[in-house]
Design a protein around this motif. Structure first.
Motif, PDB file in Angstrom:
ATOM      1  N   PHE A   1     -32.535  -6.426 -12.466  1.00 35.26           N
ATOM      2  CA  PHE A   1     -32.238  -7.775 -11.978  1.00 35.26           C
ATOM      3  C   PHE A   1     -32.852  -8.827 -12.883  1.00 35.26           C
ATOM      4  O   PHE A   1     -33.973  -8.683 -13.364  1.00 35.26           O
ATOM      5  N   ASN A   2     -32.057  -9.859 -13.101  1.00 34.39           N
ATOM      6  CA  ASN A   2     -32.559 -10.980 -13.877  1.00 34.39           C
ATOM      7  C   ASN A   2     -33.321 -11.917 -12.970  1.00 34.39           C
ATOM      8  O   ASN A   2     -32.938 -12.114 -11.813  1.00 34.39           O
ATOM      9  N   PRO A   3     -34.391 -12.544 -13.485  1.00 33.98           N
ATOM     10  CA  PRO A   3     -35.022 -13.610 -12.708  1.00 33.98           C
ATOM     11  C   PRO A   3     -34.081 -14.805 -12.669  1.00 33.98           C
ATOM     12  O   PRO A   3     -33.177 -14.899 -13.501  1.00 33.98           O
ATOM     13  N   PRO A   4     -34.274 -15.698 -11.755  1.00 32.81           N
ATOM     14  CA  PRO A   4     -33.416 -16.886 -11.746  1.00 32.81           C
ATOM     15  C   PRO A   4     -33.608 -17.663 -13.044  1.00 32.81           C
ATOM     16  O   PRO A   4     -34.703 -17.667 -13.615  1.00 32.81           O
ATOM     17  N   PRO A   5     -32.554 -18.321 -13.514  1.00 33.17           N
ATOM     18  CA  PRO A   5     -32.680 -19.050 -14.766  1.00 33.17           C
ATOM     19  C   PRO A   5     -33.760 -20.122 -14.683  1.00 33.17           C
ATOM     20  O   PRO A   5     -34.013 -20.678 -13.616  1.00 33.17           O
ATOM     21  N   ALA A   6     -34.379 -20.383 -15.829  1.00 33.47           N
ATOM     22  CA  ALA A   6     -35.529 -21.283 -15.858  1.00 33.47           C
ATOM     23  C   ALA A   6     -35.134 -22.725 -15.590  1.00 33.47           C
ATOM     24  O   ALA A   6     -35.944 -23.527 -15.177  1.00 33.47           O
TER      25      ALA A   6
END
Lengths: 449, 803, 179, 173, 255
Positions: free
Chosen positions: B375-380
């Motif tokens: 899973f990707n973290p939410p975009p910065a």
């Protein structure tokens, strides 16, 4: 041997030949004008367009980077072969019938070589730098690459052109002298210079005889080497169906074959239009016909061998190349070539055929068409089917290329037309040698043999 | 000189004169033509003619968001390469990305603002000035805003991310309009929906192909153009040969062999639209064989009940043995990865199929693990909600337009007239919009309908930033900077929006003079939220180093937590039979359109390099063709170059046949990308646009265009059109050109780590001329104001991670 | 009766003379052009004198052509650089006023290239400076030239001779200059 | 008084016979001018030897050497290794050698011919235009009047159609 | 004379089969066909780096594409067991190159770095090298090429633009190699280190299928690749001894 016309006198020979030089009818000028115009319109105009646009004006493409220009080059070089080479061979073997025809045959050599040289100029991408292929000292300190088969070509063709020019010139010196005495004005001055002050003393004849024979001896191997080298331009590559040991003899035979056919054509034309019926006779056509038949058989044999060895090798590249040649896109051309060069010449078995002028003319032209096709197929079929199937392609000549081919023929004609008005197109003294001496009723040849 | 009479003397003089003249001319002709040396009146500081300067930026040719390094000389961009520090591209770049230069230097760019002169769509424009256009447009916007008709403004953009997206959001917010739509033909809307359903997260996960030992791909052309092809390519290469003695295996399932399918160890054609069924068949086999031991095993068994081998085989056309084999080896070879995309994802059952693929990953425990789905973290940064418009949403917009609810449409960087099926009626709906403004750099099909064209800069002339999606499993942000000065009288999209806002009197809401300042302002937040780094004391240092490096972010992937799907989700798993537009009897062939390798969805069609890039599988250039299985071609009596009419329920086009050995007999395939009517000299008059025959079929869950769900019939026209292709014979004829080793051969991995390192750390010449590049550290380009050269700072805030 | 080619040669003498004179004319024309109108000494838009700068004031070449040290291209100084001195020095000279005008109007000066190599030759100044070559070795005594002229032919032979004399490693490999 | 006697014959046999008689009578400086090369001259006037073959031979040798030197020397002057072969590669260079051998052989033969046949003619020499058509002329250089008479007599006896005197400067009398 | 003395003294060197002296470098490229996907990123990279022209549709239809690098595609088998074999094909920089010997003006030759050099400005356009090349990787300029403005601004100033009538081909990005050598020299190093120079295609290859380096350096990446069991050269039977070595594609299902 068939006797010549008994009634020709020495003086008639001089008269006939001088007449052929100085008496020029309108027909000649019209022909010359047409030839010059075609040369300009079909050779030089498209060529200048190509110089401006680039080789792209021709139809060559990525796998087939060589096209009709090179085919024409080989064709013209081939045509050059029966002139000087044949003349030399016949001189050395003392063939009597050579004497009436060798001069124009040699001229054919010279002019086809010149046209071949022009084809090289047309072929290369940057002809304005063509001098880089000559060995001359320059500030770049760069020299040609003498390991290249193309450089062998440069050397061989230069030598052949030099040798042929000298050979035809040497043989013509006594004739220039004979013509010198009968002409006036600029022609006279020209013949004075050309004849070098020839008198016809026994010493001069002796020296000329020796020099001529030496030249003949030198030129025979030279001519063989020239067309071998042309074949090596191809055979030295590793392109399937080009990389063949048999290529050198194949080319040499093909060259002599097409050259001999070319002589037949030229003889016919000379005989017809220069009124040389007395000098160029059925004997010549008969003998040339026999030669053609022999050459045709050798040529056919080599072709069969090529196909057979190619098929037997069962090598994918070789086989595909062969298959493509016989049954591919260009197959009609291949079978046309076989028809013209292997089948049709079988007619020459008949003596009646050999001694009929018009059929011989047609056959000789057919043979040369077939031989041109052969050269085209060598370039076209092999290059479009090489090792990497993904790079295969098809080559179709463009209009420019076809036009230049037509123009090159016109250029050859132009040169020949100019030649017949400058050079005695039949050797005066050698024809006299075949005639009975004024006081004997026998020819010299008969007298001493 | 003896006895020279008058005549001869004159002749001699003449000869001498002519000779001298000729000699004079000869000498003249040998002289060099005059060339000028034109130095700067005041050169940019440290500018060096003859020395290349590199600038890092972000590629905008597709939505992958690769980091790029642009080589410039004398203020001109010369080459685009991947930014080695950027974790997505790692120094590599695809063909389309490299030809971004030709977007910049395209001869058909719009060179200044234009106003419509003739009738709509007739492409007659008069040049105008920015001043006038801004004044007029801002006035109109302000009037609409103050009159409360701001909702009548629609803004249609391509796939925009990062702060430009935020800016547009803000702008539309102030206008009071919710008609802010991003339209991208290739947007994986169904994948977002499937992830939302299965993972509860509307985001793209990271597919760790690099560390995967078994990749099972359902139609995803991940090497060609799916999501992030360059990054996938890196992963693919390393999974194949970078691990000692452990060559990753890769199976591709799709009806027509794509570039990715060609790279696969095994290519399996399942009936179009049944890939999801196959996935569930595999899932059932895994469950049956005890490959899954989760607590909700029963639920799974129940859900997969209908996917017995025979049933699956019947539906998909894949033999039961094959299904079993795939299932067994997928379960055995861990970590493995199942991915879905492309045609199966864009079918009438797209979301279901992708959920099925997700389920496969879950069953073998590949969620959140290395070599699986991470899973990707939410975009910065950037807006939180996606504004991507589905076909349904676009149809809504068209409906609004027809109803007169849209007064002003602003189109930026997207070409819906080309990329939407004719059947959608979108192009016609444009006629009902009173005012259309295009911000495109090119005169494309949509811009042709515009009343006002405000040409924007290309990405190589603009400031921007980006958060790559799907990303790399950890936070990454990248700043793109202008690498050259704008070539023409054009403005960056962000600057246009800001200028409009200022002119509308919204200075307080948009206090930034330009995009660069807005970015700096916004990145202050990114900086203050980030991990403090003692080597970066203040924001300016941070900003300089980010711009230099072109990228910023974390270094490691967060460990994935335990994942358990919702019981309801498991229960609801199932893939229905695909529905096609067009009855099978009448329209016997399923049309399989696919994105062209170089032209993408058509956006690359004006780039001559892409037009001349031979199609990766057929070698065709400059054209559209229809691919037929040899069997199909035989049945129809067609061969290469025969022109056929492709008729669907929605329309008809004509294209030449190309017999393609790797496509199912019942399927015909066509590349998307050609068939432009506008879009410049290189794009026009080549091929046809297969999108035009697509029915406006939607995927029910998302409303996305189900572009794989149209059936067609083929009608030979008797015409012939020779396809232009660079290939000759496509068979090896036993010549062993491409040689094959069996699987037992050891991998080339001996030095692979070294290569990988070199690949990541040594791009081309840059290291080689490190000393000189360093000299160019502060060399601002002839272009943008404070663009900073790429140099290897010790404190680049990110390093490439090869976890 | 006798025979000889001499009478004919006599007749042809005028033709030969015309050809000879024509050839001599060709040579004269060729060298006259090269000597009196050499394209190698163009008139620059502003008559910058190297004699004054490099000769009288002994300003080192690399002071103005500073790029030669690190770039393949030696470059010409920017107007800015000229003004660095000429904001104070000789400000009332008409030439300097011309330069100042360019500076104020932000207009570049279109200097004419004197030493122009063909585009297929890639000559890196920096390598030659690094090798310790004096500029004069190729450019001639520029410090004595009011108007710069191309002294050396700048042809391949010159490059080769020097590369051979200096024993440059692989210096005569074609790829050294042509790529 | 030095002059030349000239006899014109209608055929080669008579001319040869006259020449033989003159030779027998002690005349050394004999020239047989004919429209065609005569066979049997050597039996009558003695064996002729020529230097042409030496020219040809040495020309060919020089040509061969210079051919090889040209190929090998230029290859060594600017080293361009090609195709993995040595700088000096014999097989191709031998072809150049071969061609140059022949070229120089030919050129030397021409040179030898010109020298040995004393061509081109600069100082005027005796010439009979009829001899380029169908007459066979015999010219004899005579030192004294007495010799001249003897020679003309022999020529007449041998059946000369016309006998005349040619002054050293030319001109038939 | 010293020239002759010199010539005779070096006779032995001139007669050395192979080359008159040892190579400094032996630039080599390896292509891992198991990694190569045929995505053609390399093709565009090469086109961008080396100023290869945009020829237009007609020219390609006439077989006159100019890209120095191409992907050859070969299908194997029939549906459904069909496979595509793609192989990048570009100048193989053969040590025993057939093209070199045939050039009459030495416009192509082998240099001391093991490169097959093509000097455009020396070329007179006989095209014989293209005939002799079995790999078909030499491309001829059939006409002058035109870049519509401002596309010409992209042209790489380090690479000559070729005019009509000359042959051109892959140079292993000689401009990059020379730049790397210059940089090494500036750093006071004798040799370029492994990884310091990469041709455009190698640099961009997304799957890292292409590796470039010096074969003479035993530690270089290519040297190690050469030791791989899968290494082979295309058309090995022709003995051209290429400097491009391919690693066999792995067929997991092959026996």
């Amino acid at each position: 041997m068939q006797r010549r016309h008994e009634d020709i006198k020495f003086a008639d020979v001089n008269n006939d030949i001088v007449r052929s030089l100085v008496e020029t009818g309108p027909r000649y000028y019209v022909t010359l004008a047409i030839a010059v115009l075609i040369t300009l319109a079909c050779f030089f105009f498209p060529w200048f367009y190509q110089l401006y646009y680039g080789i792209g004006a021709a139809g060559m493409n990525h796998p087939t980077v060589w096209g009709t220009y090179l085919a024409s080059f080989i064709f013209w070089i081939g045509l050059s072969h029966s002139g000087t080479l044949l003349s030399c061979v016949l001189h050395i073997t003392n063939s009597e019938w050579r004497k009436a025809m060798y001069r124009s045959a040699e001229a054919m050599t010279l002019f086809s070589l010149m046209v071949a040289a022009m084809m090289v100029m047309v072929h290369v991408g940057r002809p304005w730098f063509i001098h880089w292929a000559l060995p001359y000292p320059n500030q770049m300190e760069l020299w040609p690459n003498f390991r290249s088969p193309l450089m062998f070509d440069v050397m061989a063709i230069t030598t052949y052109l030099t040798g042929s020019s000298i050979f035809i010139y040497m043989g013509s010196i006594p004739d220039f002298a004979a013509v010198r005495d009968r002409t006036t004005g600029w022609r006279h001055h020209m013949y004075v210079l050309l004849s070098l002050g020839w008198r016809g003393t026994d010493t001069e004849w002796h020296r000329l005889g020796w020099a001529y024979t030496f030249l003949a001896v030198l030129i025979i191997p030279l001519a063989v080497s020239v067309h071998s080298i042309v074949s090596w331009d191809f055979a030295m590559s590793i392109v399937p169906s080009l990389h063949q040991t048999i290529f050198a003899p194949y080319f040499v035979v093909g060259a002599i074959y097409s050259g001999t056919a070319g002589i037949v054509t030229v003889m016919f034309v000379l005989r017809k239009y220069m009124n040389f019926e007395h000098y160029i006779t059925k004997v010549h056509f008969d003998n040339l016909g026999k030669l053609l038949l022999a050459l045709s058989l050798i040529w056919t044999y080599i072709n069969v061998v090529e196909v057979f060895t190619g098929w037997y090798s069962n090598d994918s590249a070789e086989l595909e190349s062969l298959r493509y040649k016989l049954f591919g896109f260009y197959a009609p051309l291949y079978w046309e070539m076989i028809l013209f060069c292997a089948v049709a010449p079988l007619l020459l078995i008949s003596k009646r055929f050999r001694t009929s002028f018009v059929p011989m003319l047609i056959l000789s032209i057919a043979i040369n068409i077939g031989m041109y096709t052969e050269r085209f197929l060598i370039v076209g079929t092999s290059l479009s089917r090489q090792y990497l199937p993904d790079s295969w392609g098809v080559y179709v000549p463009s209009l420019v290329e076809i036009s230049i081919l037509v123009g090159s023929i016109a250029m050859f004609c132009t040169l020949f037309l100019i030649f017949v008005k400058i050079f005695p197109s039949v050797s005066i003294y050698e024809v006299k040698e075949t005639l009975p001496a004024p006081d004997e009723g026998k020819t010299q040849w008969q007298a001493t043999h | 000189m003896p006895n020279v009479d008058r005549r001869n003397f004159l002749k001699l003089v003449g000869a001498g004169g002519v000779g001298a003249g000729a000699g004079f001319m000869l000498s003249e002709s040998r002289k060099h033509p005059v060339e000028h040396l034109v130095p700067y009146p005041v050169p940019p500081e440290e500018f060096s003619p003859g020395i290349a300067t590199w600038y890092n930026s972000v590629c905008s040719m597709c939505s992958a968001g690769c980091g790029i390094s642009v080589r410039t000389r004398e203020g001109r961009a010369k080459k685009i390469e991947g930014n080695p520090a950027h974790p997505v591209s790692q120094g590599r770049l695809c063909a389309l990305g490299q030809s971004g230069l030709q977007a910049l230097y395209n001869p058909d760019r719009i060179t200044g603002p234009l106003v419509r002169a003739g009738r709509r769509g007739e492409i007659e424009f008069d040049p105008t000035t920015w001043e006038e256009s801004f004044a007029e447009l801002a006035n109109q916007l302000e009037l609409m805003r103050t009159a409360g008709r701001g909702g009548g403004v629609a803004l249609l953009t391509g796939g925009v991310r990062g702060h430009l997206a935020s800016l547009l959001e803000l702008f539309m917010g102030w206008l009071g309009s919710d008609q802010l739509l991003h339209y991208d033909f290739n947007h994986p809307a169904t994948l977002y929906a499937a992830n939302e359903r299965f993972f509860g997260e509307s985001n793209l996960p990271y597919y760790d192909i690099e560390n995967s030992r078994y990749v099972l791909s359902f139609g995803a052309d991940f090497i060609g153009h799916w999501l992030s092809p360059v990054h996938h390519g890196l992963g693919f290469g390393r999974s194949r040969q970078a691990r000692d003695g452990d060559r990753g295996r890769f199976v591709q399932i799709e009806p027509r062999m794509s570039l990715t399918g060609a790279a696969a160890d095994e290519w399996i054609a399942a009936n179009p639209g049944t890939e999801g069924v196959l996935a569930l068949g595999i899932a059932r086999r895994i469950v049956d064989q005890g490959g899954y031991q989760g607590t909700d095993l029963d639920a799974w068994q129940a859900a997969l009940d209908g996917y017995a081998p025979d049933a699956v085989a019947e539906q998909t056309g894949v033999l039961p043995d094959t299904v079993a084999r795939l299932a067994d080896s997928f379960a055995e070879t861990q970590p493995g990865l199942a991915i879905g995309g492309g045609a199966p994802a864009n079918h009438s059952n797209g979301v279901d199929a992708l959920v099925a693929v997700n389920a496969l990953n879950h069953l073998v425990g590949n969620i959140g693990v290395e070599g699986g789905v991470i899973f990707n973290p939410p975009p910065a940064f950037g807006p939180e909600a996606s504004r991507h418009a589905s076909l349904a949403r676009m149809l809504e917009l068209a409906e609004d337009a027809r109803a007169g609810r849209i007064e002003l449409l602003i189109v930026s960087n997207t070409n819906p007239v080309f990329n939407l099926p004719e059947a959608s009626g979108f192009a016609e709906a444009l006629a009902d919009i009173p005012q259309i403004v295009s911000l495109s750099s090119f005169l494309d099909e949509t811009t042709a309908h515009a009343d006002l064209v405000l040409p924007s800069n290309t990405y190589l002339e603009s400031w921007g930033d980006d958060t790559p999606s799907p990303g790399v499993g950890f936070r990454v942000g990248a700043v793109s900077q202008p690498v050259v000065e704008p070539l023409y009288d054009t403005r960056a999209t962000g600057d246009i929006v800001l200028e409009l806002a200022h002119r509308m009197g919204l200075d307080l809401a948009f206090p930034w003079p330009n995009m660069e300042e807005y970015l700096k302002y916004s990145w202050r937040e990114v900086w203050s939220n980030g991990t403090p780094d003692p080597s970066i004391p203040d924001f300016d240092t941070f900003w300089t180093s980010v711009v230099r490096a072109g990228v910023w972010g974390d270094e490691t992937r967060a460990p994935g937590g335990e994942f358990v799907p919702d019981a309801g989700v498991v229960e609801g798993i199932g893939v229905g039979a695909p529905e096609f537009a067009g009855a099978e009897g009448e329209f016997p062939y399923a049309l399989h359109p696919y994105l062209s390798n170089g032209l993408h969805d058509g956006r690359g069609a004006n780039l001559p390099w892409m037009q001349e890039l031979p199609d990766a599988l057929t070698g065709v250039v400059y054209g559209t063709w229809i691919e037929l299985n040899p069997e199909t071609a035989d049945e129809l009596g067609l061969s290469d170059g025969d022109v056929v009419a492709i008729e669907s329920p929605a329309g008809a086009i004509e294209a030449p046949v190309l017999v393609y050995p790797a496509i199912m007999p019942g399927v015909v395939a066509m590349p998307i990308g050609q068939g432009h009517e506008e879009y410049g000299r290189y794009a026009e008059e080549h091929g046809v646009n297969p999108i035009n025959v697509l029915a406006a079929e939607t995927e029910p869950a998302t409303g996305a265009l189900a572009w794989a769900a149209t059936r067609v019939r083929l009608v030979p026209t008797g015409g012939r059109a020779d396809l232009v292709r660079v290939s000759g014979e496509a068979r090896e004829l036993g010549r062993e050109i491409v040689q094959i080793a069996d699987a037992g051969t050891p991998a080339a991995a001996v030095n692979a780590p070294a290569v990988a390192a070199a690949g990541a750390g040594a791009p081309g010449v840059r290291l080689a001329s490190g000393a000189r590049a360093a000299a160019g550290i502060d060399a601002p380009t002839a272009g943008a104001e404070a663009a900073t050269a790429n140099t290897r700072l010790n404190s680049i805030p990110i390093t490439v991670v090869n976890t | 009766m006798g025979v000889s080619i001499v009478p004919t040669l006599r007749v042809l003498k005028p033709v030969g003379m015309i050809a000879g004179v024509g050839f001599v004319g060709l040579l004269v024309g060729y060298f006259a052009n090269a000597a009196f109108f050499p394209g190698t000494t163009p008139v620059q838009p502003i008559e910058f004198s190297h004699t004054v700068h490099a000769g009288d004031y002994e300003i080192p070449c690399l002071y103005c052509h500073t790029q030669a040290r690190r770039s393949p291209s030696a470059g010409v100084p920017s107007v800015n650089k000229c003004m660095g001195c000429h904001a104070i020095v000789a400000t009332d000279s008409p030439l300097i006023r011309e330069v100042a005008r360019h500076y104020e109007n932000d207009e570049p000066i279109p200097w004419i290239k004197v030493h122009d190599l063909p585009d297929f030759v890639h000559f890196p100044h920096n390598r030659h400076v690094a090798a310790g070559l004096e500029c004069q070795e190729c450019h001639g005594p520029v410090e004595t030239m009011d108007r710069v002229t191309r002294m050396a032919p700048n042809e391949m032979g010159q490059c080769l001779t020097c590369h051979k004399d200096m024993e440059v490693e692989h210096g005569i490999d074609c790829l050294t200059c042509h790529k | 008084m030095a002059s030349n006697a000239l006899g014109l014959f209608g055929g080669p046999t008579a001319a040869l016979a006259a020449a033989g008689k003159l030779k027998g009578a002690g005349f050394e400086s004999l020239d047989l001018i004919s429209p065609i090369p005569l066979h049997g001259v050597e039996e009558v006037l003695g064996k002729k030897t020529s230097v042409i073959k030496r020219f040809t031979f040495f020309g060919a040798i020089i040509g061969g050497l210079s051919g090889f030197v040209l190929a090998a020397g230029t290859a060594a002057l600017y080293l361009h290794p090609t195709g993995g072969r040595p700088i000096i590669t014999f097989p191709p260079f031998l072809i150049i050698t071969y061609e140059m051998t022949i070229l120089f052989g030919i050129l030397a033969t021409v040179l030898g011919f010109l020298i040995s046949a004393r061509l081109p003619v600069l100082r005027e020499r005796i010439y009979v235009p009829e001899s380029a058509v169908d007459k066979f002329a015999v010219t004899v250089a005579c030192e004294a009047d007495e010799d001249f008479k003897r020679a003309t007599e022999i020529l007449r006896e041998a059946g000369a159609e016309e006998v005349s005197e040619i002054a050293p400067g030319g001109g038939r009398r | 004379m010293s020239l002759i003395d010199d010539f005779l003294a070096r006779w032995h060197e001139y007669r050395r089969p192979g080359y008159y002296e040892e190579f400094d470098y032996h630039w080599t490229m390896t292509v891992d066909l198991d990694r190569c996907t045929g995505c053609e990123a390399c093709v565009t990279a090469c086109q961008a780096e080396n100023n290869t022209p945009i020829v237009g549709e007609d020219a390609i239809a006439r077989g006159r594409h100019m890209q120095w690098m191409r992907i050859e595609r070969y299908w194997e088998g029939e549906y459904p067991d069909v496979k595509l074999r793609a192989i990048p094909m570009f100048c193989q920089h053969c040590d025993a190159a057939p093209c070199e010997t045939v050039c009459p003006v030495s416009a192509t030759y082998h240099n001391q770095d093991g490169l097959n050099a093509q000097i455009y400005n020396r070329c007179i356009g006989t095209r014989s090298c293209a005939v002799y090349c079995p790999y078909e990787v030499r491309y001829f300029n059939y006409n002058n090429h035109h870049w519509d403005e401002p596309l010409d601004q992209q042209l790489n100033p380090d690479v000559s633009v070729r005019e009509k009538g000359v042959m051109e081909k892959c140079t292993f990005c000689i401009q990059r190699i020379r730049q790397a050598k210059d940089a090494a020299k500036d750093d006071g190093r004798r040799r370029v280190q492994d990884g310091e120079v990469q041709p455009a295609c190698v640099q961009t290859c997304p799957t890292e299928a292409l590796v470039f380096g010096d074969r003479k350096d035993p530690d270089s990446a290519v040297s190690q690749m050469l030791g791989n069991e899968r290494a082979y050269t295309v058309l090995e039977e022709l003995n051209t001894d290429p400097s491009v070595v391919y690693l066999k594609k792995v067929d997991a299902d092959a026996a």
